[in-house]
Structure formats: structure tokens, C-alpha cells
Design a protein around this motif. Structure first.
Motif, short mmCIF file in Angstrom:
data_model
loop_
_atom_site.label_atom_id
_atom_site.label_comp_id
_atom_site.label_asym_id
_atom_site.label_seq_id
_atom_site.Cartn_x
_atom_site.Cartn_y
_atom_site.Cartn_z
N GLU A 170 -28.25 -39.44 -24.44
CA GLU A 170 -27.40 -38.69 -25.38
C GLU A 170 -28.36 -37.79 -26.05
OE1 GLU A 170 -24.23 -38.30 -25.47
OE2 GLU A 170 -24.29 -39.65 -23.73
N VAL A 171 -29.47 -38.25 -26.71
CA VAL A 171 -30.35 -37.45 -27.42
C VAL A 171 -30.75 -36.13 -26.45
CG1 VAL A 171 -32.58 -37.38 -28.53
CG2 VAL A 171 -31.19 -39.03 -28.89
N ALA A 172 -31.01 -36.37 -25.34
CA ALA A 172 -31.36 -35.21 -24.53
C ALA A 172 -30.41 -34.08 -24.42
CB ALA A 172 -31.89 -35.67 -22.95
N LYS A 173 -29.10 -34.47 -24.32
CA LYS A 173 -28.09 -33.65 -24.29
C LYS A 173 -27.98 -33.02 -25.66
CE LYS A 173 -25.16 -36.52 -21.13
NZ LYS A 173 -23.77 -37.32 -21.25
N ASP A 174 -28.27 -33.63 -26.89
CA ASP A 174 -28.14 -32.86 -28.12
C ASP A 174 -29.43 -32.03 -28.19
OD1 ASP A 174 -26.02 -34.22 -29.13
OD2 ASP A 174 -27.10 -35.75 -30.15
#
Length: 291
Positions: free
Chosen positions: A265-269
């Protein structure tokens, strides 16, 4: 960094060095900025790898390495060009090396390590006849760095010497083409930007970074979001990114940002908020922002 200029400004600097065995070395210096050297080295390692040999020459020792296929990696990380083949790899400092996100490299070492002089060279024999061609690099301390060996018209494909009066002069075409661009400035660099400065995202796969974490889901999340956003950014995996024990770690080369403890999820952000939106994910930045 300023706007990319495909025209190299000729330094018009030619020097010679007498050899104790007879003959001399002729050097024609070229600019040492990262755009000039980056484009030159990208051309050699990515587009003319079959004709490029790399090594090191000092009195009493010569190292020559060849590429049997395009390199697996050709990228700049923290100032260093890294070229990786199946059998060997090299590092050459093209910009100041900070020493990772903590900027651990002292200023004096940064200045010593970076290429401060680069020259196209020809070696002449005692009869004043050119016999070898290449590119030499020096660091900030004036020490010889690696050498690029360019095709030699007096040597065949099996490294056998050709008859003295029957050189294959077509093998000089690469030297002459590159010299027109980088020494004489008569032709433009054949790129609209420095290929080695195109932004990329890198995921650390080193076992130092909490090895029980799986980097692959982070890689897949970054790759998927980059594709969805239509970005011209390469996603890759790498060795240690110098933030050990805080993985998974992601590095964005566009503005030299390190992220730690990255989840999918952080990667997507990182893609949508940081790269697209210009807003960094402060909770995962390294070094951390003081509260």
C-alpha cells in the motif's frame, strides 16, 4: 541540473606523453559532466557492447574484460555508474558519491572519487604510427581509473595481429564517430536526454534488510501502479540500498529519496502521492523527518 544540451563544447585540449619504450601517448580531453560521460558510456555499454572492452593499465599489469552480451544492469546510483554482466561488474564515479541517505562520505573523498578528467587517446609507436585507441579516466587525485579499449584495426576477432600493411581500418569507425561528437563537437549527442539519468524505482532485495520480508510484493505493487499511471519510470530490484535492518527499502532516483518499511500500500502511495502528486510519504522517509 540544467537543461540537457546534446552539443558537446570542444575543450580543444591535446596533450602528449612520451613513453620510455619509445613512441608516445596522445590525449584529447573531453568534458567530465555527467551528461557528457553518461551518454558516452551508455552508447558504449548498451549500444556497442560487442566492440567495447574495459580494463585497467599500469606498469606491470593489464586487465581487459569484454562483454559477451548487453549488460544486465547499467544504472547510476548515488553517483556511481554500475555495469553488471554475467561474469563481472564495474563501478565508476560520475557524480559526487554521498554515501547513501546518511551522506556518510567526507567531502574530500567525494572530490577524490569522481571522474575529473577523461580523454580519448591514441598510442603511437616509435615510428609515430598509431597502434591503439581508447578512452582513459582520472579521478580527482589525478590517479588513473578504468580504461575503455576501442576496436583495434591491427587485431582480428581472435586477438591475432594482422599483417603489418593490411589493417582493417573499418574498425576505427566507432572511435571516429565518437570523437566527432565528444572531442570535436561537430555532431550532436544522439539522445534527447541523458539515458543514465532517466528516473527509476529500485527495491532492495538484500538479505540484510530483515530477510523474512518479501520484496517481491513491493516490486509488483510499484510496477502495477507505474503502468496504471502511464509513467516512463523503470522499476527494478537491487542489492543493498544502505538502510539495513529497515526493509523493505525503496529508492526513487528522480529526487534521490529513500523509503523504509514499505508495504504494497505504501508502494502505491509512493507512485501516486510522491511521483505523480509531488508529495513525499513522510512516515516512511529515510532519514526520518524530525518531529
Amino acid at each position: 541540473m540544467g537543461e540537457f544540451n546534446p552539443w558537446v563544447k570542444s575543450l580543444n585540449k591535446l596533450t602528449t606523453e612520451n613513453l620510455v619504450t619509445g613512441g608516445l601517448m596522445e590525449y584529447e580531453d573531453i568534458p567530465c559532466d555527467v551528461d557528457t560521460l553518461g551518454c558516452l558510456l551508455y552508447t558504449l555499454f548498451q549500444e556497442h557492447w560487442q566492440e567495447t572492452q574495459v580494463g585497467h593499465v599500469v606498469e606491470g599489469s593489464v586487465l581487459e574484460l569484454e562483454l559477451t552480451k548487453p549488460p544486465k544492469v547499467c544504472v547510476i546510483y548515488d553517483g556511481y555508474l554500475t555495469v553488471v554482466t554475467d561474469a563481472w561488474h564495474l563501478h565508476l564515479c560520475l557524480e559526487e558519491h554521498g554515501g547513501g541517505p546518511d551522506e556518510k562520505t567526507p567531502l574530500s573523498l567525494r572530490q577524490q572519487r569522481v571522474v575529473s578528467r577523461a580523454s580519448f587517446y591514441r598510442r603511437f609507436n616509435e615510428k609515430n604510427q598509431p597502434r591503439s585507441w581508447g578512452i582513459q579516466f582520472w579521478n580527482g587525485a589525478g590517479e588513473r581509473m578504468m580504461n575503455i579499449f576501442l576496436p583495434n584495426p591491427f587485431v582480428d576477432e581472435d586477438e591475432n595481429l594482422l599483417p603489418e600493411h593490411k589493417p582493417n581500418l573499418t574498425k576505427l569507425s566507432l572511435y571516429e564517430e565518437l570523437r566527432e561528437i565528444y572531442v570535436l563537437g561537430k555532431k550532436p549527442i544522439p539522445y534527447d536526454c541523458n539515458p543514465l539519468k532517466k528516473p527509476y524505482l529500485s527495491v532492495c532485495r538484500s538479505g540484510r534488510c530483515n530477510p523474512f520480508y518479501d520484496w517481491q510484493p513491493i516490486f509488483d505493487a510499484l510496477q502495477g501502479e507505474v503502468e496504471k499511471a502511464g509513467l516512463d519510470i523503470k522499476v527494478k530490484s537491487s542489492g543493498c540500498l544502505e538502510v539495513c535492518k529497515m526493509g523493505p527499502v525503496v529508492f526513487y532516483s528522480g529526487d534521490k529519496t529513500w523509503y523504509t518499511r514499505v508495504t504494497p500500500e505504501v508502494a502505491k502511495d509512493i507512485v501516486h502521492k510522491h511521483i505523480v502528486g509531488g508529495e513525499k510519504i513522510t512516515d516512511h522517509l529515510y532519514p526520518p523527518i524530525p518531529s
